[in-house]
Design a protein around this motif. Sequence first.
Motif, short mmCIF file in Angstrom:
data_model
loop_
_atom_site.label_atom_id
_atom_site.label_comp_id
_atom_site.label_asym_id
_atom_site.label_seq_id
_atom_site.Cartn_x
_atom_site.Cartn_y
_atom_site.Cartn_z
N MET A 265 12.87 -1.61 31.26
CA MET A 265 12.06 -0.41 31.26
C MET A 265 10.84 -0.67 32.12
O MET A 265 10.25 -1.75 32.06
N SER B 116 7.02 0.94 33.85
CA SER B 116 5.88 1.79 33.51
C SER B 116 6.22 3.26 33.77
O SER B 116 5.85 4.14 32.99
N VAL C 19 8.35 4.58 30.97
CA VAL C 19 7.55 4.85 29.77
C VAL C 19 6.82 6.18 29.92
O VAL C 19 6.76 6.98 28.98
N LEU D 190 -0.07 7.07 24.53
CA LEU D 190 0.28 5.73 24.98
C LEU D 190 -0.93 4.81 24.95
O LEU D 190 -2.00 5.15 25.44
N GLU E 46 -1.56 0.74 26.01
CA GLU E 46 -0.90 -0.36 26.71
C GLU E 46 -1.63 -1.67 26.44
O GLU E 46 -2.85 -1.73 26.50
N TRP F 201 4.03 -1.60 25.47
CA TRP F 201 3.61 -0.22 25.50
C TRP F 201 3.73 0.26 24.06
O TRP F 201 4.75 0.08 23.41
N VAL G 250 3.48 3.56 21.61
CA VAL G 250 3.46 5.02 21.60
C VAL G 250 3.06 5.46 20.19
O VAL G 250 3.78 5.20 19.22
N ILE H 141 7.20 -0.92 22.54
CA ILE H 141 8.20 -1.33 23.53
C ILE H 141 7.67 -2.56 24.24
O ILE H 141 6.60 -2.51 24.85
N LYS I 197 7.23 -5.19 27.06
CA LYS I 197 7.36 -5.15 28.51
C LYS I 197 8.28 -6.27 28.99
O LYS I 197 8.30 -7.35 28.40
#
Length: 92
Positions: A1, A3, A6, A24, A26, A31, A33, A42, A44
């Motif tokens: 995935m 950026s 996302v 979001l 970061e 990431w 949410v 999620i 990275k």
Amino acid sequence: MTSEDVQKLIREGTWPPGFGEPQLVETHISWVVLGENFVFKIKKPIQYPFLDFSTLDKRMYFCEREVQLNQRLTHSMYIDVVPVRIIANRFS
């Protein structure tokens, strides 16, 4: 995935009922949410000297370990590890 993925997920993704408007946040490794009642994290696809999330299998493993370890202290705060999927050209 990536950026960009996302950002598309935030704009066009399918969220649980009552999730509200996704926001979001970061970090250097994730990431995050934020919704009204849920949070999705999620990892990275990165690699540092102190951690390796460079493959999907590694990210899955470390997500599962994070849930397992944190449930000891947070009880039902961590629910599950779920994949991010693209169905009919939409994230879900």
